[in-house]
Every structure is written in structure tokens, then in C-alpha cells.
Design an enzyme around this catalytic site. Structure first.
Site, PDB file in Angstrom:
ATOM      1  N   ASP A  28       0.877  -1.163   0.000  1.00  0.00           N
ATOM      2  CA  ASP A  28       0.000   0.000   0.000  1.00  0.00           C
ATOM      3  C   ASP A  28       0.917   1.216   0.000  1.00  0.00           C
ATOM      4  OD1 ASP A  28      -1.707   2.096   0.473  1.00  0.00           O
ATOM      5  OD2 ASP A  28      -2.772   1.143   2.130  1.00  0.00           O
ATOM      6  N   SER A  66      -1.920  13.168 -15.800  1.00  0.00           N
ATOM      7  CA  SER A  66      -3.263  13.276 -16.376  1.00  0.00           C
ATOM      8  C   SER A  66      -3.362  14.608 -17.108  1.00  0.00           C
ATOM      9  CB  SER A  66      -4.326  13.225 -15.269  1.00  0.00           C
ATOM     10  OG  SER A  66      -5.592  13.611 -15.765  1.00  0.00           O
ATOM     11  N   TYR A 101      -8.336  15.590  -6.937  1.00  0.00           N
ATOM     12  CA  TYR A 101      -7.577  14.825  -7.931  1.00  0.00           C
ATOM     13  C   TYR A 101      -6.817  15.734  -8.894  1.00  0.00           C
ATOM     14  CZ  TYR A 101      -6.621  11.604 -11.802  1.00  0.00           C
ATOM     15  OH  TYR A 101      -6.000  10.875 -12.798  1.00  0.00           O
TER      16      TYR A 101
END
Length: 257
Positions: free
Chosen positions: A63, A143, A160
Site C-alpha cells: 500500500d 493526467s 484529484y
């Protein structure tokens, strides 16, 4: 890509979507890949599907939000495989909620996964590459929202987009820090996809996520993996600082009107 055959890559968020496609591309190119993800069973299934290919996938449960697990993963790579030559920072999370309505826990989660884990991974990878004086490559999966944030009112993404802006700045900061060293052999690239068909929609809580892509022009994970392989295949004198990939409009479903 020949010069990377037999080298070691670390890929975060490797169990599905873009991460899994990147793992497949690297293993098929003969790279030894350490795949990090929370879902070990999916990594193991992916490793089994890649048996017989030139490279190998080493599944490791991790994680990335937990610093100790992330550092242990890099320690394992050093002890078992000698060190990392390629780092692909792919792990990322989002949430279907307005930023102005978010809770601190969710905000912290996105920033820790999308930004802090990436910074820690870069630090550890650079240290490994420099200690062995090897040619290295770092690829950050960014992105288009990390360059021109224009969230639609019907599709909020919490923090985000700001986290991806941070990835853009982080990549450029590291590139300049590396460039300041005249002996540097490490390159770093930001790859910024448009909409990609992965399970991030379901994971972030988008309503009717399974139907979202029917009316939206989108990319497939393999398109991003192919871009990653292109970047890795560039000559040592070439520095691709940013690669932006968007779906062609002709791929819109007829249902989009």
C-alpha cells in the site's frame, strides 16, 4: 528497448488498468518487473499469465500510502534484485465528490497516494540508480487534468486535479535537479493521458460507472503502456519531458449523439 532487457523496473498500482498493461509491456520486453499493489491475488494472477515471456513479474503486496511498506519494497528490490533501473509511478486515486464538500481524510488519502508516495518512490529510485552509476528512467503517470483543470459540474473529482498539477510540478522539479548534475544518467518523463477505460470510475464512486465509457471517447490501458515503451526506447540524448495522449473524437460511441 533492447538495452532495458534484464533490467529491473518497479511499477506502482500494478494490479489492474494502466499499471497491469505497463507491467505486461515491460515483461514482454524482457524486463524484470516488481509490481506493487494492495491486491496481491491480482498481481499473482497477472504473473501467472505472463509465464513464458522474456521477462518476469515479481508480485509484491504494498500500500503506497504506507511509507513503511513502500520503503520495505525498495529494500527488497535492492536485496533480491540489486536495485531499480526503471520506476513507473502509476498508483493513483480519485473520488466522485466536490472539493468544497470533501472531508480531510479523503483529501489526505488522495494527496498521499498521488503525490507523496510518488515523491518517496522517486527519492528511493534515484538513490538506487546513482549508487550504482547506472542509466535510469522515471516515468510518472500524470493526467491531462494536471495541465488544464476543467472539471465538469456533473463529474466532480475532489482534489484529484490539484494533485495531478502537483505531479506536473514534481516531475519538472526533479528533472531540473537531475540536470544540475553533469554526471547524471537518469531521465524523467510525465505521461498525461486523457480518459482511459479503467476501474478508477467504479473505485471513485461514479454513479453508473459501468456505462460511463459507452458515450465517452476514451483510451485503452495498452495505449498508455505503448507510450511508456516509446519513451523508454528513446536514445540517451533525447529527453521527453511531457507526453500528452488524448482519445480521437472518432472513437465516440454513437450513443453520444
Amino acid at each position: 528497448m533492447d538495452r532495458w532487457a534484464g533490467k529491473v523496473a518497479v511499477v506502482t498500482g500494478a494490479s489492474s488498468g494502466i499499471g497491469a498493461a505497463i507491467v505486461e509491456g515491460l515483461v514482454e520486453a524482457g524486463v524484470q518487473v516488481v509490481g506493487l499493489a494492495r491486491r496481491l491475488e491480482k498481481l499473482q494472477a497477472l504473473a501467472a499469465s505472463l509465464e513464458g515471456t522474456p521477462g518476469k513479474l515479481y508480485p509484491r503486496k504494498c500500500d503506497v500510502q504506507k511509507e513503511e511498506e513502500l520503503l520495505d519494497a525498495f529494500k527488497w528490490v535492492k536485496a533480491e534484485l540489486g536495485g531499480v533501473d526503471i520506476l513507473v509511478n502509476n498508483a493513483g486515486v480519485s473520488k466522485y465528490k466536490k472539493l468544497i464538500e470533501e472531508d480531510v481524510h479523503s483529501l489526505r488519502n488522495i494527496l498521499e497516494v498521488n503525490v507523496l508516495a510518488m515523491a518517496i518512490s522517486i527519492r528511493e529510485a534515484v538513490a538506487s540508480m546513482k549508487s550504482r552509476n547506472v542509466e535510469g528512467y522515471i516515468i510518472n503517470i500524470n493526467s491531462i487534468l494536471g495541465h488544464a483543470s476543467s472539471p465538469r459540474t456533473n463529474y466532480p473529482t475532489s482534489i484529484y486535479a490539484p494533485s495531478k498539477y502537483a505531479v506536473t510540478a514534481l516531475t519538472e522539479t526533479v528533472r531540473k535537479e537531475l540536470a544540475a548534475d553533469p554526471t547524471n544518467k537518469i531521465k524523467i518523463t510525465s505521461i498525461s493521458p486523457g480518459l482511459v477505460k479503467t476501474d478508477i470510475m467504479q473505485a471513485s464512486g461514479v454513479p453508473n460507472a459501468d456505462k460511463y465509457f459507452e458515450a465517452a471517447a476514451h483510451l485503452e490501458p495498452k495505449n498508455i503502456a505503448d507510450a511508456m515503451l516509446y519513451v523508454l526506447g528513446t536514445r540517451s540524448i533525447v529527453q521527453v519531458t511531457e507526453l500528452t495522449i488524448c482519445p480521437a473524437a472518432k472513437h465516440l460511441s454513437t450513443k453520444s449523439g
